[in-house]
Write an enzyme that holds these catalytic residues in place. Structure first.
Site, PDB file in Angstrom:
ATOM      1  N   PRO A 101       0.794  -1.228   0.000  1.00  0.00           N
ATOM      2  CG  PRO A 101      -0.020  -0.992   2.177  1.00  0.00           C
ATOM      3  CD  PRO A 101       0.658  -1.971   1.266  1.00  0.00           C
ATOM      4  CB  THR A 132       3.328  -6.196   2.033  1.00  0.00           C
ATOM      5  OG1 THR A 132       3.362  -4.968   1.313  1.00  0.00           O
ATOM      6  CG2 THR A 132       3.201  -7.348   1.054  1.00  0.00           C
ATOM      7  CD  GLU A 133       0.801  -6.549   8.701  1.00  0.00           C
ATOM      8  OE1 GLU A 133       1.738  -6.983   9.415  1.00  0.00           O
ATOM      9  OE2 GLU A 133      -0.386  -6.748   8.944  1.00  0.00           O
ATOM     10  CG  ASP A 159      10.836  -3.682 -10.748  1.00  0.00           C
ATOM     11  OD1 ASP A 159      10.083  -4.368 -11.453  1.00  0.00           O
ATOM     12  OD2 ASP A 159      11.192  -2.529 -11.052  1.00  0.00           O
ATOM     13  CD  GLU A 164       9.934  -7.950   0.264  1.00  0.00           C
ATOM     14  OE1 GLU A 164       8.941  -8.537   0.748  1.00  0.00           O
ATOM     15  OE2 GLU A 164      10.231  -6.778   0.532  1.00  0.00           O
ATOM     16  NE  ARG A 269      13.311   6.169  -5.266  1.00  0.00           N
ATOM     17  CZ  ARG A 269      13.350   4.868  -4.952  1.00  0.00           C
ATOM     18  NH1 ARG A 269      12.238   4.180  -4.861  1.00  0.00           N
ATOM     19  NH2 ARG A 269      14.499   4.290  -4.704  1.00  0.00           N
ATOM     20  CG  ASP A 422      15.766  -8.109  -8.714  1.00  0.00           C
ATOM     21  OD1 ASP A 422      16.373  -7.933  -9.784  1.00  0.00           O
ATOM     22  OD2 ASP A 422      15.436  -9.233  -8.308  1.00  0.00           O
TER      23      ASP A 422
END
Length: 473
Positions: A101, A132-133, A159, A164, A269, A422
């Site tokens: 998120p 995912t946290e 990516d 992961e 960025r 990655d």
């Protein structure tokens, strides 16, 4: 709002970024509706999340009659016009969506509901959504997940989360069958290089943001699967890592990692990071060697090399222990001062970074680029700007070298410089890697003819420093 051509040019200097799982975000669960009818997830136990039948999260599609394919198998086999086999997910099918998120600008959940969910409902794809946290949360989830429940694992992020997931699958006791579970990349991060590459292979024009997300969702709805190569990496520390996209050292890794503080800017960025790094251009000392595609031999390495292989994962038949010299049929680069080194499995380094326009590499090969020290800031900037359209090889830069390889070794001197695998930060240490062709399945429109488990000899090709005679693909 559409950006100006100048801003788009600067964005072309963006390099692919890693997408960490969000910290402090709860897993998917019932929604507390706000005035805008946009629910926020609340904390819930993981098992309860997996068992959720919430109508909204199921995209209105029924799961009845949609038994997932058996672990490690595929739904349907078709024959394409060229005579090869083409794999498809079943219809209807069930997928597990792992969504970060906080990927990119932090709008992944909203994008999923607005752009992905309606298309999945129309295509009879039922899903369970899991947020995912934290960093490496996706890795932990796939390590423990009962994969037989799903026809595919869908990653909606950048990516880094796909990195992961693949490494999590390769760390399972049943890794040989786990890695066969089809994967799907839906872009919602900063770089989105893997999704951009799949978009390119499918024949779509280069697009970004919501358009790229829509194209990749359509690929999932079409259910086609394509075999993808895997890069096996060995570090001097003994660590073994698997890459689905790239290994970068020097300038690229610097921009990627140092721009983390600007993550909320999204792809911009990388633009800011590129400007800052160009202003303080660095050079890096090290030793680079590689095995060109035309020099592949069938000879297996010594028994000592095989004995030192990890029991987990495929055997790297072209590599010898790091304390030994590279084999005599490898090429050793005489220069030892570099601005950057990049090993790339796919066509793109970002949604607007067409880094490898020379075409999809043969199974078992990867793109190796390096830029020698001495290149000016102006030329380096020119290369980056030209990369948006894949025309950087036409700049006739004498410092830029390209060669297709099946394996490489990179030895940084004094441990200087950063590695990004990655987009994941790795310690600066000696590393070597080998490509394993057609090793896992991804949703995509590009289909390679299956090959044997190990790379086959390919036509000889010398390092390229001048533009190819044809227009870039």
């Amino acid at each position: 709002m559409r950006q100006s051509s100048l801003e788009r040019d600067w964005r072309a200097a963006a390099w692919v970024g890693e997408e960490p799982a969000a910290e402090g975000n709860d897993t998917d669960a019932p929604k507390a509706q706000d005035p805008g009818n946009e629910g926020e997830p609340h904390s819930r136990h993981r098992d309860a999340c997996l068992g959720s039948t919430d109508k909204e999260l199921k995209a209105g599609a029924t799961a009845e009659g949609s038994a997932p394919t058996e672990l490690g198998t595929l739904g349907v086999q078709l024959t394409d016009p060229a005579g090869g086999s083409q794999s498809l997910l079943p219809r209807p099918c069930q997928v597990l969506v792992l969504l970060n998120p906080r990927g990119g600008k932090g709008k992944a959940l909203k994008l999923f509901r607005s752009y992905v969910q309606p298309l999945l409902a129309q295509a009879d794809v039922s899903f369970t959504l899991m947020l995912t946290e934290r960093r490496n949360h996706a890795r932990e989830l796939v390590q423990a997940e009962e994969l037989g429940r799903w026809d595919a694992l869908v990653v909606m992020s950048g990516d880094g989360v796909m990195h992961e997931v693949v490494n999590g699958l390769m760390e399972r006791p049943d890794w040989e069958t786990a890695i066969r579970k089809p994967l799907c990349s839906l872009p919602a991060g900063s770089g989105n290089a893997l999704a951009a590459s799949l978009n390119h292979y499918a024949g779509y024009e280069q697009v970004t943001n919501e358009d790229l997300l829509t194209n990749c969702t359509r690929l999932l709805c079409c259910r086609r699967l394509a075999p993808m190569s895997l890069l096996s990496l060995h570090m001097a520390s003994g660590l073994r890592v698997f890459s689905v996209l790239s290994l970068a050292w020097g300038f690229i890794a610097d921009v990627d990692i140092e721009s983390e503080k600007f993550r909320r800017l999204g792809e911009m960025r990388f633009t800011l990071g590129t400007i800052l790094r160009l202003a303080a251009l660095r050079t890096y000392q090290g030793r680079l060697a590689y095995l060109p595609v035309g020099q592949v031999v069938s000879k297996m390495p010594t028994s000592r090399a095989l004995d030192r292989q990890d029991l987990q994962g495929p055997v790297d038949t072209h590599l010898v222990p790091l304390e030994e010299p590279v084999p005599s049929h490898w090429t050793v680069v005489p220069e030892q001062d570099f601005v950057l080194v990049l090993a790339l499995l796919h066509s793109h380094l970002g949604s607007e970074m067409f880094a490898a326009p020379m075409g999809h590499r043969e199974a078992g090969a990867m793109h190796l680029f390096y830029v020698r020290a001495g290149v000016s800031r102006a030329m380096l900037l020119r290369l980056f700007l030209a990369m948006e359209k894949g025309r950087h090889m036409e700049c006739n830069c004498p410092y830029l070298v390209y060669v297709p390889v099946v394996a490489f070794r990179l030895e940084p001197r004094d441990g200087k410089g950063m590695f990004a695998v990655d987009g994941e930060l790795m310690a600066s240490e000696t590393v070597q890697g080998q490509v394993h062709p057609n090793y896992f399945w991804m949703v995509g429109g590009h289909v390679e003819s299956p090959s044997s488990p190990e790379p086959q000899p390919l036509p000889s090709q010398k390092p390229q420093q001048t533009p190819p005679p044809e227009e870039p693909l």
